[in-house]
Design a protein around this motif. Structure first.
Motif, short mmCIF file in Angstrom:
data_model
loop_
_atom_site.label_atom_id
_atom_site.label_comp_id
_atom_site.label_asym_id
_atom_site.label_seq_id
_atom_site.Cartn_x
_atom_site.Cartn_y
_atom_site.Cartn_z
N PRO A 1 11.07 13.42 -1.41
CA PRO A 1 10.12 14.68 -1.74
C PRO A 1 8.69 14.35 -1.77
O PRO A 1 7.80 15.10 -1.51
CB PRO A 1 10.71 15.31 -2.82
CG PRO A 1 11.41 14.16 -3.58
CD PRO A 1 11.99 13.20 -2.19
N ASN A 2 8.37 13.24 -2.18
CA ASN A 2 6.92 12.72 -2.60
C ASN A 2 6.28 11.91 -1.43
O ASN A 2 5.25 11.33 -1.73
CB ASN A 2 6.83 12.13 -3.78
CG ASN A 2 7.37 12.89 -5.08
OD1 ASN A 2 6.80 14.09 -5.07
ND2 ASN A 2 8.12 12.51 -5.88
N LEU A 3 7.11 11.70 -0.32
CA LEU A 3 6.73 11.26 1.05
C LEU A 3 5.83 9.72 0.63
O LEU A 3 4.93 9.31 1.04
CB LEU A 3 5.44 12.34 1.63
CG LEU A 3 5.72 13.63 1.79
CD1 LEU A 3 4.76 14.38 2.65
CD2 LEU A 3 6.93 13.44 3.05
N ILE A 4 6.72 8.92 -0.06
CA ILE A 4 6.30 7.53 -0.28
C ILE A 4 7.05 6.60 0.71
O ILE A 4 8.23 6.73 0.71
CB ILE A 4 6.65 7.08 -1.80
CG1 ILE A 4 6.08 8.07 -2.54
CG2 ILE A 4 6.21 5.83 -1.83
CD1 ILE A 4 6.40 7.88 -4.17
N PRO A 5 6.54 6.06 1.55
CA PRO A 5 6.97 5.32 2.54
C PRO A 5 8.10 4.12 2.05
O PRO A 5 7.68 3.55 0.72
CB PRO A 5 6.17 4.32 3.18
CG PRO A 5 4.88 5.47 3.18
CD PRO A 5 5.12 5.93 1.76
N GLU A 6 9.26 3.63 2.67
CA GLU A 6 9.91 2.45 2.37
C GLU A 6 9.17 1.47 2.61
O GLU A 6 8.42 1.29 3.33
CB GLU A 6 11.56 2.56 3.09
CG GLU A 6 12.40 1.47 2.29
CD GLU A 6 12.50 1.42 0.92
OE1 GLU A 6 11.59 0.64 0.62
OE2 GLU A 6 13.16 2.11 0.33
N ARG A 7 9.42 0.28 1.78
CA ARG A 7 8.92 -0.87 2.05
C ARG A 7 9.19 -1.66 3.48
O ARG A 7 10.41 -1.47 3.78
CB ARG A 7 9.24 -2.06 1.11
CG ARG A 7 8.60 -1.67 -0.15
CD ARG A 7 9.53 -2.07 -1.49
NE ARG A 7 10.60 -1.23 -1.43
CZ ARG A 7 11.78 -1.40 -2.39
NH1 ARG A 7 11.71 -2.30 -3.35
NH2 ARG A 7 12.89 -0.64 -2.43
N PRO A 8 8.42 -2.19 4.20
CA PRO A 8 8.73 -2.80 5.55
C PRO A 8 9.81 -3.71 5.52
O PRO A 8 10.56 -3.48 6.16
CB PRO A 8 7.35 -3.27 6.15
CG PRO A 8 6.43 -2.49 5.42
CD PRO A 8 6.94 -2.22 4.00
N GLU A 9 9.87 -4.70 4.54
CA GLU A 9 10.97 -5.50 4.27
C GLU A 9 12.29 -4.96 4.17
O GLU A 9 13.25 -5.46 4.73
CB GLU A 9 10.66 -6.76 3.45
CG GLU A 9 10.59 -6.17 1.98
CD GLU A 9 9.39 -5.69 1.56
OE1 GLU A 9 8.87 -5.57 0.41
OE2 GLU A 9 8.29 -5.47 2.52
N VAL A 10 12.27 -3.80 3.45
CA VAL A 10 13.71 -3.18 3.33
C VAL A 10 14.10 -2.40 4.60
O VAL A 10 15.37 -2.65 4.90
CB VAL A 10 13.51 -2.00 2.27
CG1 VAL A 10 14.60 -1.39 2.10
CG2 VAL A 10 13.27 -2.86 0.89
N VAL A 11 13.11 -1.89 5.48
CA VAL A 11 13.65 -1.24 6.67
C VAL A 11 14.01 -2.18 7.68
O VAL A 11 15.11 -2.06 8.13
CB VAL A 11 12.31 -0.51 7.05
CG1 VAL A 11 12.81 -0.06 8.59
CG2 VAL A 11 11.98 0.70 6.27
N ARG A 12 13.31 -3.33 7.79
CA ARG A 12 13.75 -4.40 8.55
C ARG A 12 15.07 -4.98 8.21
O ARG A 12 16.03 -5.42 9.13
CB ARG A 12 12.66 -5.61 8.31
CG ARG A 12 12.75 -6.81 9.35
CD ARG A 12 11.83 -7.92 9.27
NE ARG A 12 10.60 -7.52 9.73
CZ ARG A 12 9.55 -7.18 9.04
NH1 ARG A 12 9.78 -7.37 7.67
NH2 ARG A 12 8.64 -6.72 9.54
N ARG A 13 15.51 -5.12 6.94
CA ARG A 13 16.67 -5.79 6.48
C ARG A 13 17.77 -4.65 6.92
O ARG A 13 18.96 -4.97 7.28
CB ARG A 13 16.58 -5.87 5.12
CG ARG A 13 17.93 -6.59 4.37
CD ARG A 13 17.91 -6.79 2.79
NE ARG A 13 19.13 -7.03 2.19
CZ ARG A 13 20.02 -6.01 1.85
NH1 ARG A 13 19.51 -4.94 1.70
NH2 ARG A 13 21.14 -6.33 1.32
N ALA A 14 17.47 -3.53 6.57
CA ALA A 14 18.65 -2.60 6.93
C ALA A 14 18.98 -2.41 8.28
O ALA A 14 20.13 -2.46 8.67
CB ALA A 14 18.14 -1.19 6.39
N ALA A 15 17.99 -2.61 9.20
CA ALA A 15 18.36 -2.64 10.64
C ALA A 15 18.99 -3.82 11.04
O ALA A 15 19.94 -3.55 11.83
CB ALA A 15 16.84 -2.33 11.41
#
Length: 268
Positions: free
Chosen positions: A213-227
């Motif tokens: 709702p507040n349009l705060i991006p996820e941290r890159p290291e978290v996105v990388r780990r999830a993938a």
């Protein structure tokens, strides 16, 4: 205990009355402009506003929720796995009619929830079916109504049945979790994602945000780990938190290309 307070905005049921809602005051949700308001299940049921909604969402997946949507508006998914029915995520509205409809489908053996925004009336559901609720311990602090039915788990994965695996991706919340069902989509595999992986209008991609709702991006290291965590798993479909929010094909690659696109944008 249907008289316990429920936040109107997010649907969290608390063990006792309070003036604030920690979920709404966190930057991943919000306190409405009109201010914090409260209700309870007795009041919601007596209003006659909400009725049970149970509809097929995909092969072996039944959506469970209400008309109109309650609070945030997510619907749960009843997974008709070979190991037994299992409930993914939690619809905030629950009454005798909805419980009866789920019983008619064979009931449930357990519940798992993707993240705190959908904890809502989870204890009511657990008591109605006398089953455990599996939550990742990373989100322990957000539990509004502690109960012995809540089973905290730790680590990266938990097999809640021989054919159902919870995977802690850590997106959105530290305990942000998805459910992998290899038998889903008639054996092609499905991931039930809540909004840990947000199904967006362009079904070739998913969203991964710290705050939607507040349009705060996820941290890159978290996105990388999830993938990286999801790369070894086979799945054709991704089921989001909302009615008909579904990626029907190429789900595995949708996650990988989404992460690649996101990381390319934030690396500049």
């Amino acid at each position: 205990m249907s008289e316990l307070p429920i936040c109107v905005a997010c649907g969290m049921q608390y063990a006792e009355p309070r003036s604030d809602c920690p979920i709404c005051e966190d930057e991943r949700q919000y306190v409405p402009q009109a201010g914090q308001r409260w209700t309870d299940l007795d009041t919601v049921r007596a209003s006659g506003t909400y009725t049970a909604r149970v509809e097929e969402q995909g092969p072996g997946l039944i959506g469970v929720g209400s008309t109109p949507n309650f609070a945030i508006g997510e619907r749960a998914l009843l997974v008709k796995a070979e190991s037994g029915n299992f409930l993914w995520d939690c619809a905030g509205f629950i009454d005798d009619d909805l419980v009866a409809k789920v019983r008619d489908l064979g009931g449930i053996t357990g519940i798992a929830i993707s993240h705190p925004h959908y904890y809502t009336t989870m204890v009511e559901w657990a008591h109605a079916f006398d089953v455990p609720v599996y939550l990742h311990e990373g989100d322990r602090q957000w539990i509004g109504r502690p109960d012995p039915a809540i089973k905290l788990w730790s680590g990266a994965t938990l097999d809640v049945a021989p054919d159902l695996r919870l995977i802690n991706l850590g997106v959105h919340f530290a305990g942000g979790t998805v459910l992998h069902w290899p038998g889903g989509e008639n054996g092609r595999g499905a991931v039930l994602a809540g909004d840990i992986l947000q199904v967006i209008p362009d079904r070739r991609f998913v969203g991964m945000m710290y705050s939607y709702p507040n349009l705060i991006p996820e941290r890159p290291e978290v996105v990388r780990r999830a993938a990286e965590m999801l790369e070894p798993y086979e799945f054709e479909a991704i089921y989001g938190a909302w009615w008909d929010a579904i990626i029907r094909t190429d789900g595995h690659e949708a996650v990988q290309r989404s992460a690649k696109r996101y990381l390319a944008q934030v690396s500049h």
